[in-house]
Design a protein around this motif. Structure first.
Motif, PDB file in Angstrom:
ATOM      1  N   LEU A  30       0.824  -1.207   0.000  1.00 42.03           N
ATOM      2  CA  LEU A  30       0.000   0.000   0.000  1.00 42.03           C
ATOM      3  C   LEU A  30       0.860   1.260   0.000  1.00 42.03           C
ATOM      4  CD1 LEU A  30      -3.143   0.197   0.016  1.00 42.03           C
ATOM      5  CD2 LEU A  30      -2.977   0.736   2.448  1.00 42.03           C
ATOM      6  N   SER A  31       2.076   1.142   0.513  1.00 44.66           N
ATOM      7  CA  SER A  31       2.968   2.312   0.568  1.00 44.66           C
ATOM      8  C   SER A  31       3.458   2.727  -0.804  1.00 44.66           C
ATOM      9  CB  SER A  31       4.169   2.025   1.474  1.00 44.66           C
ATOM     10  OG  SER A  31       5.063   1.102   0.860  1.00 44.66           O
ATOM     11  N   LEU A  32       3.170   1.932  -1.859  1.00 44.55           N
ATOM     12  CA  LEU A  32       3.542   2.322  -3.215  1.00 44.55           C
ATOM     13  C   LEU A  32       2.759   3.549  -3.679  1.00 44.55           C
ATOM     14  CD1 LEU A  32       3.765  -1.199  -4.885  1.00 44.55           C
ATOM     15  CD2 LEU A  32       5.675   0.330  -4.364  1.00 44.55           C
ATOM     16  N   GLY A  33       1.621   3.810  -3.046  1.00 43.87           N
ATOM     17  CA  GLY A  33       0.846   5.016  -3.323  1.00 43.87           C
ATOM     18  C   GLY A  33       0.607   5.766  -2.037  1.00 43.87           C
ATOM     19  N   ILE A  34      -0.307   6.722  -2.090  1.00 43.67           N
ATOM     20  CA  ILE A  34      -0.691   7.489  -0.901  1.00 43.67           C
ATOM     21  C   ILE A  34      -2.187   7.326  -0.717  1.00 43.67           C
ATOM     22  CG2 ILE A  34      -0.880   9.790   0.108  1.00 43.67           C
ATOM     23  CD1 ILE A  34       1.648  10.582  -1.381  1.00 43.67           C
ATOM     24  N   SER A  35      -2.605   6.900   0.461  1.00 43.78           N
ATOM     25  CA  SER A  35      -4.025   6.715   0.704  1.00 43.78           C
ATOM     26  C   SER A  35      -4.356   7.044   2.144  1.00 43.78           C
ATOM     27  CB  SER A  35      -4.451   5.268   0.397  1.00 43.78           C
ATOM     28  OG  SER A  35      -3.842   4.358   1.303  1.00 43.78           O
ATOM     29  N   GLY A  36      -5.639   7.364   2.375  1.00 43.71           N
ATOM     30  CA  GLY A  36      -6.095   7.624   3.729  1.00 43.71           C
ATOM     31  C   GLY A  36      -6.969   8.848   3.825  1.00 43.71           C
ATOM     32  N   ASP A  37      -7.132   9.313   5.047  1.00 47.33           N
ATOM     33  CA  ASP A  37      -7.912  10.520   5.312  1.00 47.33           C
ATOM     34  C   ASP A  37      -7.025  11.743   5.074  1.00 47.33           C
ATOM     35  OD1 ASP A  37      -6.216  10.621   7.529  1.00 47.33           O
ATOM     36  OD2 ASP A  37      -7.723   9.813   8.892  1.00 47.33           O
ATOM     37  N   PRO A  38      -7.604  12.949   5.103  1.00 47.00           N
ATOM     38  CA  PRO A  38      -6.793  14.141   4.809  1.00 47.00           C
ATOM     39  C   PRO A  38      -5.537  14.258   5.654  1.00 47.00           C
ATOM     40  CG  PRO A  38      -9.109  14.716   4.736  1.00 47.00           C
ATOM     41  CD  PRO A  38      -9.041  13.298   5.223  1.00 47.00           C
ATOM     42  N   GLU A  39      -5.618  13.980   6.943  1.00 47.63           N
ATOM     43  CA  GLU A  39      -4.442  14.118   7.808  1.00 47.63           C
ATOM     44  C   GLU A  39      -3.316  13.186   7.370  1.00 47.63           C
ATOM     45  OE1 GLU A  39      -3.171  13.688  12.536  1.00 47.63           O
ATOM     46  OE2 GLU A  39      -5.282  13.585  11.951  1.00 47.63           O
ATOM     47  N   THR A  40      -3.677  11.950   7.041  1.00 45.47           N
ATOM     48  CA  THR A  40      -2.675  10.979   6.599  1.00 45.47           C
ATOM     49  C   THR A  40      -2.051  11.411   5.276  1.00 45.47           C
ATOM     50  OG1 THR A  40      -3.928   9.206   7.675  1.00 45.47           O
ATOM     51  CG2 THR A  40      -2.299   8.555   6.025  1.00 45.47           C
ATOM     52  N   VAL A  41      -2.872  11.861   4.342  1.00 39.45           N
ATOM     53  CA  VAL A  41      -2.376  12.281   3.028  1.00 39.45           C
ATOM     54  C   VAL A  41      -1.483  13.507   3.157  1.00 39.45           C
ATOM     55  CG1 VAL A  41      -3.093  13.248   0.804  1.00 39.45           C
ATOM     56  CG2 VAL A  41      -4.271  11.237   1.740  1.00 39.45           C
ATOM     57  N   ILE A  42      -1.876  14.455   3.979  1.00 40.64           N
ATOM     58  CA  ILE A  42      -1.066  15.665   4.182  1.00 40.64           C
ATOM     59  C   ILE A  42       0.314  15.294   4.715  1.00 40.64           C
ATOM     60  CG2 ILE A  42      -0.814  17.733   5.617  1.00 40.64           C
ATOM     61  CD1 ILE A  42      -3.924  17.988   5.414  1.00 40.64           C
ATOM     62  N   ARG A  43       0.342  14.386   5.679  1.00 40.79           N
ATOM     63  CA  ARG A  43       1.616  13.996   6.281  1.00 40.79           C
ATOM     64  C   ARG A  43       2.549  13.372   5.249  1.00 40.79           C
ATOM     65  NH1 ARG A  43      -0.454  11.565  10.179  1.00 40.79           N
ATOM     66  NH2 ARG A  43      -0.390   9.414   9.433  1.00 40.79           N
ATOM     67  N   ARG A  44       2.022  12.501   4.397  1.00 38.18           N
ATOM     68  CA  ARG A  44       2.852  11.840   3.387  1.00 38.18           C
ATOM     69  C   ARG A  44       3.296  12.832   2.304  1.00 38.18           C
ATOM     70  NH1 ARG A  44       2.336   6.430   1.241  1.00 38.18           N
ATOM     71  NH2 ARG A  44       4.426   5.858   0.511  1.00 38.18           N
TER      72      ARG A  44
END
Length: 333
Positions: free
Chosen positions: A278-292
């Protein structure tokens, strides 16, 4: 200031694509790229319609190739779309998929050479020049080969993944579309682009290099992860071993997901995608996406480009990007 773009596939029908384009413009996205994969909808035709429904956002084709479409026709398409859009068109150029080209009997010989020659020929034609006068523009041009149109500047982005293509993009292109698996591969890819730029007396600042990642965004993190997992189940096994190795993975890791898909069991396929995959892309809620995404900014990315699936609800994901993610990323740039 960080720039943002979206990438979508040309399997979408015009009403769906129009909805995404309008949502992207409303969200403050700078560019929208539409793929031109073989045997799907025609990206030039789609963009001709999308330019009538938008007023600010840049639209690009990502990508077209010089094997199935001659560079002269690529230049004609680019000039016409630039004229129609008031200068909002970007051309993505690459060698294309050898597998797709084989469907129609095209043998993809010397992809780097063909892409370089096409770039030089297209740029000459758009500038009102003749490719026959340009070194390295390829053979077969005569003095009758010139556009009967006013000169126009169209930014040309090279689609690149291999080290040599990345260096070539740095040396000659206006931009480079480099798919990053994992996203943190940006550091390695940008160094190769910088090497190419320096060899041509340029710097990395002269090349627009988006950090091109797959994104799945939703307020419900589990739903976002599922959307990306399904995408990876379908395509993860097709990634180059070189890129997979960057994330500590290999092609065989995706075999359980592929077997599940062959059995028609999407739930088992999704369950086969591990957190490492899953780390090959970026996924999650806004907070998770912002952090990545902030990590990419720390690595030097000044342009973030988000590709499908975007989320379980693509339009909703774009709206969420505009409301919750982009403002934070702009503040942290």
């Amino acid at each position: 200031m960080t720039r943002f773009s979206l990438r979508v596939n040309n399997d979408l029908d015009l009403p769906t694509l129009t909805g995404l384009a309008v949502a992207a413009e409303d969200a403050g996205i700078d560019q929208l790229w539409v793929s031109n994969d073989l045997m799907m909808r025609s990206a030039p035709a789609l963009l001709g319609a999308l330019f009538q429904k938008t007023s600010r956002i840049e639209l690009g084709i990502g990508i077209m190739n010089p094997f199935s479409v001659h560079p002269a026709e690529l230049a004609m398409t680019a000039a016409t779309l630039a004229e129609m859009s008031g200068g909002r068109f970007n051309l993505g150029l690459a060698a294309g998929s050898g597998e797709f080209l084989s469907w129609v009997g095209i043998d993809q010989q010397k992809p780097l050479t063909a892409t370089r020659e096409a770039l030089r020929a297209i740029r000459a034609l758009l500038a009102g020049e003749r490719p026959v006068d340009v070194e390295g523009a390829g053979a077969g041009w005569t003095r009758d080969a010139y556009l009967r149109l006013d000169p126009v500047h169209v930014p040309i982005y090279i689609g690149a993944m291999s080290p040599k293509m990345l260096e070539f993009a740095g040396a000659e292109a206006d931009g480079v579309l480099a798919l990053l698996f994992p996203p943190e591969h940006f550091e390695t890819a940008s160094a190769l682009v910088a090497t190419g730029a320096e060899s041509a007396g340029r710097t990395l600042a002269d090349v627009d290099m988006p950090a091109c990642v797959w994104l799945a965004l939703d307020d419900d993190r589990e739903k976002a992860d599922r959307a990306l997992a399904l995408k990876l189940a379908y395509y993860g096994g097709a990634f180059s071993p070189y890129l997979l190795a960057r994330a500590g993975l290999e092609t065989a890791d995706f075999q359980p997901a592929l077997d599940a898909l062959r059995d028609g069991d999407e739930e088992r396929a999704i369950a086969s995608i591990t957190p490492q995959m899953l780390s090959l892309g970026i996924s999650g809620d806004p907070e998770t996406v912002i952090r990545r995404c902030r990590r990419l900014q720390e690595l030097g990315a000044t342009h973030l480009s988000f590709g499908p699936p975007l989320g379980p609800d693509p339009v909703g994901a774009i709206e969420l990007l505009g409301q919750s993610v982009l403002p934070e990323l702009r503040r942290s740039a």
